[in-house]
Write a protein that holds these residues in place. Sequence first.
Motif, PDB file in Angstrom:
ATOM      1  N   ILE A  12      -7.286  11.530  -4.739  1.00 38.81           N
ATOM      2  CA  ILE A  12      -8.393  11.029  -3.915  1.00 38.81           C
ATOM      3  C   ILE A  12      -7.928   9.936  -2.958  1.00 38.81           C
ATOM      4  O   ILE A  12      -8.692   9.474  -2.120  1.00 38.81           O
ATOM      5  CB  ILE A  12      -9.565  10.492  -4.765  1.00 38.81           C
ATOM      6  CG1 ILE A  12      -9.119   9.282  -5.599  1.00 38.81           C
ATOM      7  CG2 ILE A  12     -10.137  11.597  -5.654  1.00 38.81           C
ATOM      8  CD1 ILE A  12     -10.265   8.470  -6.164  1.00 38.81           C
ATOM      9  N   SER A  13      -6.677   9.508  -3.087  1.00 44.09           N
ATOM     10  CA  SER A  13      -6.130   8.587  -2.105  1.00 44.09           C
ATOM     11  C   SER A  13      -4.666   8.903  -1.895  1.00 44.09           C
ATOM     12  O   SER A  13      -3.801   8.454  -2.634  1.00 44.09           O
ATOM     13  CB  SER A  13      -6.307   7.133  -2.531  1.00 44.09           C
ATOM     14  OG  SER A  13      -5.947   6.300  -1.448  1.00 44.09           O
ATOM     15  N   ALA A  14      -4.400   9.693  -0.873  1.00 44.18           N
ATOM     16  CA  ALA A  14      -3.025  10.136  -0.641  1.00 44.18           C
ATOM     17  C   ALA A  14      -2.175   9.008  -0.091  1.00 44.18           C
ATOM     18  O   ALA A  14      -1.041   8.827  -0.485  1.00 44.18           O
ATOM     19  CB  ALA A  14      -3.014  11.310   0.322  1.00 44.18           C
ATOM     20  N   GLU A  15      -2.762   8.215   0.848  1.00 45.08           N
ATOM     21  CA  GLU A  15      -1.929   7.147   1.400  1.00 45.08           C
ATOM     22  C   GLU A  15      -2.628   5.821   1.583  1.00 45.08           C
ATOM     23  O   GLU A  15      -1.964   4.802   1.712  1.00 45.08           O
ATOM     24  CB  GLU A  15      -1.224   7.596   2.690  1.00 45.08           C
ATOM     25  CG  GLU A  15      -2.142   8.113   3.793  1.00 45.08           C
ATOM     26  CD  GLU A  15      -1.356   8.556   5.050  1.00 45.08           C
ATOM     27  OE1 GLU A  15      -0.140   8.756   4.977  1.00 45.08           O
ATOM     28  OE2 GLU A  15      -1.991   8.688   6.107  1.00 45.08           O
ATOM     29  N   HIS A  16      -3.934   5.743   1.587  1.00 45.85           N
ATOM     30  CA  HIS A  16      -4.591   4.472   1.913  1.00 45.85           C
ATOM     31  C   HIS A  16      -4.733   3.528   0.727  1.00 45.85           C
ATOM     32  O   HIS A  16      -4.965   2.339   0.919  1.00 45.85           O
ATOM     33  CB  HIS A  16      -5.965   4.726   2.534  1.00 45.85           C
ATOM     34  CG  HIS A  16      -5.904   5.486   3.823  1.00 45.85           C
ATOM     35  ND1 HIS A  16      -7.003   6.103   4.364  1.00 45.85           N
ATOM     36  CD2 HIS A  16      -4.876   5.749   4.656  1.00 45.85           C
ATOM     37  CE1 HIS A  16      -6.646   6.706   5.486  1.00 45.85           C
ATOM     38  NE2 HIS A  16      -5.365   6.513   5.681  1.00 45.85           N
ATOM     39  N   GLY A  17      -4.633   4.042  -0.480  1.00 43.38           N
ATOM     40  CA  GLY A  17      -4.737   3.182  -1.663  1.00 43.38           C
ATOM     41  C   GLY A  17      -6.144   3.146  -2.234  1.00 43.38           C
ATOM     42  O   GLY A  17      -7.012   3.945  -1.873  1.00 43.38           O
ATOM     43  N   ILE A  18      -6.366   2.201  -3.145  1.00 44.99           N
ATOM     44  CA  ILE A  18      -7.596   2.128  -3.917  1.00 44.99           C
ATOM     45  C   ILE A  18      -8.486   0.963  -3.459  1.00 44.99           C
ATOM     46  O   ILE A  18      -9.667   1.156  -3.156  1.00 44.99           O
ATOM     47  CB  ILE A  18      -7.267   1.973  -5.415  1.00 44.99           C
ATOM     48  CG1 ILE A  18      -6.477   3.185  -5.919  1.00 44.99           C
ATOM     49  CG2 ILE A  18      -8.538   1.776  -6.247  1.00 44.99           C
ATOM     50  CD1 ILE A  18      -7.206   4.515  -5.813  1.00 44.99           C
TER      51      ILE A  18
ATOM     52  N   THR B 221       0.816  -1.211   0.000  1.00 45.69           N
ATOM     53  CA  THR B 221       0.000   0.000   0.000  1.00 45.69           C
ATOM     54  C   THR B 221       0.859   1.274   0.000  1.00 45.69           C
ATOM     55  O   THR B 221       0.327   2.368   0.122  1.00 45.69           O
ATOM     56  CB  THR B 221      -0.918   0.048   1.239  1.00 45.69           C
ATOM     57  OG1 THR B 221      -0.093  -0.016   2.413  1.00 45.69           O
ATOM     58  CG2 THR B 221      -1.888  -1.126   1.250  1.00 45.69           C
ATOM     59  N   ASN B 222       2.172   1.106  -0.121  1.00 46.58           N
ATOM     60  CA  ASN B 222       3.072   2.267  -0.065  1.00 46.58           C
ATOM     61  C   ASN B 222       2.699   3.164   1.113  1.00 46.58           C
ATOM     62  O   ASN B 222       2.432   4.367   0.958  1.00 46.58           O
ATOM     63  CB  ASN B 222       3.021   3.058  -1.382  1.00 46.58           C
ATOM     64  CG  ASN B 222       4.022   4.208  -1.416  1.00 46.58           C
ATOM     65  OD1 ASN B 222       5.067   4.141  -0.772  1.00 46.58           O
ATOM     66  ND2 ASN B 222       3.703   5.263  -2.159  1.00 46.58           N
ATOM     67  N   ALA B 223       2.723   2.567   2.311  1.00 47.19           N
ATOM     68  CA  ALA B 223       2.229   3.241   3.504  1.00 47.19           C
ATOM     69  C   ALA B 223       2.936   4.578   3.736  1.00 47.19           C
ATOM     70  O   ALA B 223       4.096   4.767   3.373  1.00 47.19           O
ATOM     71  CB  ALA B 223       2.407   2.333   4.720  1.00 47.19           C
ATOM     72  N   GLY B 224       2.203   5.497   4.362  1.00 48.42           N
ATOM     73  CA  GLY B 224       2.714   6.836   4.618  1.00 48.42           C
ATOM     74  C   GLY B 224       2.967   7.045   6.101  1.00 48.42           C
ATOM     75  O   GLY B 224       3.973   6.632   6.639  1.00 48.42           O
TER      76      GLY B 224
END
Lengths: 477, 477
Positions: A429-435, A153-156
């Motif tokens: 529309i999704s900076a860090e949580h994903g799709i 998820t390429n976590a932030g």
Amino acid sequence: MTNDTVYSELLDRFVAIVGERNALREPADIAPYLVENRGLYHGTSPLVLKPATTAEVSAILKLASETGTAIVPQSGNTGLVGGQTPREGHQDIVISLQRLNRIRDVDPVANVMVVDGGCILADVHKAAAEVNRLFPLSLGSEGSCRIGGNLSTNAGGTAVLAYGNMRHLCLGLEVVLPTGEIWDGLRRLKKDNTGYDLRDLFIGAEGTLGIITGAVLKLFPQPLGHQVAFAGLKSVEDALALFEKASSLCGTALTGFELMPRIGVEFTVRHIEGVRDPLSNPYPWYALIDISTSDSAETAARMMETLLEQGFEAGLVEDAVIAASEAQRAALWHMRESMSDAQKPEGGSIKHDVSVPISSIPRFMAEAEQAVMAAMPGARICAFGHLGDGNIHYNISQPVGADKAAFIARWREMNHIVHGLVLAHGGSISAEHGIGQLKRDELATIRPSIEMELMRRIKNAFDPAGIMNPDKVLGAR
Amino acid sequence: MTNDTVYSELLDRFVAIVGERNALREPADIAPYLVENRGLYHGTSPLVLKPATTAEVSAILKLASETGTAIVPQSGNTGLVGGQTPREGHQDIVISLQRLNRIRDVDPVANVMVVDGGCILADVHKAAAEVNRLFPLSLGSEGSCRIGGNLSTNAGGTAVLAYGNMRHLCLGLEVVLPTGEIWDGLRRLKKDNTGYDLRDLFIGAEGTLGIITGAVLKLFPQPLGHQVAFAGLKSVEDALALFEKASSLCGTALTGFELMPRIGVEFTVRHIEGVRDPLSNPYPWYALIDISTSDSAETAARMMETLLEQGFEAGLVEDAVIAASEAQRAALWHMRESMSDAQKPEGGSIKHDVSVPISSIPRFMAEAEQAVMAAMPGARICAFGHLGDGNIHYNISQPVGADKAAFIARWREMNHIVHGLVLAHGGSISAEHGIGQLKRDELATIRPSIEMELMRRIKNAFDPAGIMNPDKVLGAR
């Protein structure tokens, strides 16, 4: 043989790969793997497999590709968009990474650590600290989320400002492809320009291109100085101006700059044990400022004092407190990290995880407030987040006394309002949580068709049998 | 119509897109586009096109895909692996990006700049400096290399330690696909988790997946403090130990840590005008240390003094000088940046651009020296580079008095020796220069077949007609 018998024998073949004791077939055992934290998604599955090695994952995916069996990889099950939840009404087999949890190697000279995809983030923190190093990814769920999910998820999280997203904290990957083939990309190199960047393609792909079974993570020196301050502010404009000062003054020593609204502080004070308002008067907005320095503790202290002085002089800071101990620093961060949980007792909450170019934040916030309040008088906007990254968790709590179900039923309508403004500002529309499942259909409507087409071609090139986490990120055509 | 007539009419159609004055057909005009700096590659081409807009690039690629015409994108023509050179014996059309050179937008609040793919790097530096910002990519060729090429090769250079490669300095791209379709991915966001990471796939793809016509670049605050020191050292081990101290002490304020051997300093003093040895005695190795600080000039000065004191006390530094002025700082960097050119008057030079995990550098250097000297007594190893990134330009100058052609004929043999050791240490055979034609065949032999297969599938998915920079990175099957 009946179809049922054939199917049951197929499941047995999957179970044989990990052994009966590492497979869950009973509905009661499987149940926790079928839901996610927010309760937005509930899926179905006949089987949960818990492989302990990359070879077992490979054998499972080989069999799945050969038999056209859909697979859902699940890491810590802390995702917020339904990416880790099996589909409803299908027979997706869940592969849990929880037994794939070895720290394979720690090299404090090269500043790298090699870990299994199922390692819990907090365990990675601990292993780094044992050799006096820092692994900076920092999330509210760090006690249960796992590295494979963080990567997928390429976590932030709260340390992105100085250290970047998960993408920037990873040097190499080991991935089991949908066909069962293993890609050994466990490179420990900071510089390597040898062909296409496969690593970054798997990172953020939400388990649709393969299963990340191993990773080389970057380590950093433990900072010597650490200062946290909490400042009361008049406006978002002032917060942005203060952030610019902090960014110029501290450079990458600015390790956090979080924006919080008054209502968020009220929610945490009201509902989270031990949280109190650190300032004696209320302010419309707050900034939590975190500074970490490598050379000495004095540098951090001096930077924080200088920043707040400059902030007061420029009329940007109304009041502020600097944490005097590690316990006080932790308490300030605890307030910020509880802000999501603190919304639950207030009723329904419609969430947005958006980003805009940071110069657009004040205008976006003003426009969104106007549009949301016009559509839903009494809505309580609790918009907080990582100001320095342009990332706002634009959450809307239901009006006091409103019906929760009726409020939640307006989720898409409110999304439409907020996301429309985000897109008008060139935002995400999704900076860090994903799709995942949550934003899959919306993504297809907002992106140029050529972009969706390229993503589909990549998906088909990597997963010709279409077994890997189907209908996540990309829908059926 | 004869085939010649058909072909000539096809070329006319390409020329019509950019206009006759922006097309080169005469061999004398085309000649400079057919060679690269090192003289390793010389290609053939009937035509050079100089589009000035993304729309023109799109029209060219659409026609190329429809007619199966091979295209070579060329940016600043400073690449070192033949990636920008048309193939020999083919009819590749060269697309030069030199007229696509507008600065589209500069936003110092959001810290981004949007530029055309053909902007010269030095012009980008200037535009950033005009708004008191830094664009940190720093290369010897910055006066002529162009952003599209920097992105397509994921350029590195001397500031990677603190700021990362070109990949880390880019937020968004505009790419014309081989079909002529335009992907508008010019996002200005630091956080955006919405689908597969197409951006990083184009970055480093060496123009084989599309042509980068626009980019969003990250800007940084201009540092307030800047210190450069030059230190004489006993060994590579001591250099690594000093680097570790510097890294811990300075964190990301350590903006450069370059290793140089005595022979490299001798070459530059001998051949580069104005370079002198800054220290009174010779030492086997040298470190150039660069520190930049955001909060004040004093911090940089204090850090450098502390570092050198600690280095002396630990017996790591034999002698050192700190540059006292901007002119002295520039002079020290000039020595380092001239080290490649200074090898030319010494005869042939066989080059390697390798990286290993930095903890392996001392052992790699010792093993490589032994193996190279055993194979070629009298060889003069001039191995220098970015120690902090694990990136060594392992160059070998010919023995004094040797025949240059006979020496250069042993290029592959020496590559084999050096790269064998690099791979044994888990290293990369191309840390920053890329693959192009030079390392294409070798890449296919050292990478697992599944990795080459995935790269080919991506290539086919993006460029079904196979017209984009053919035979670069990936060879014909």
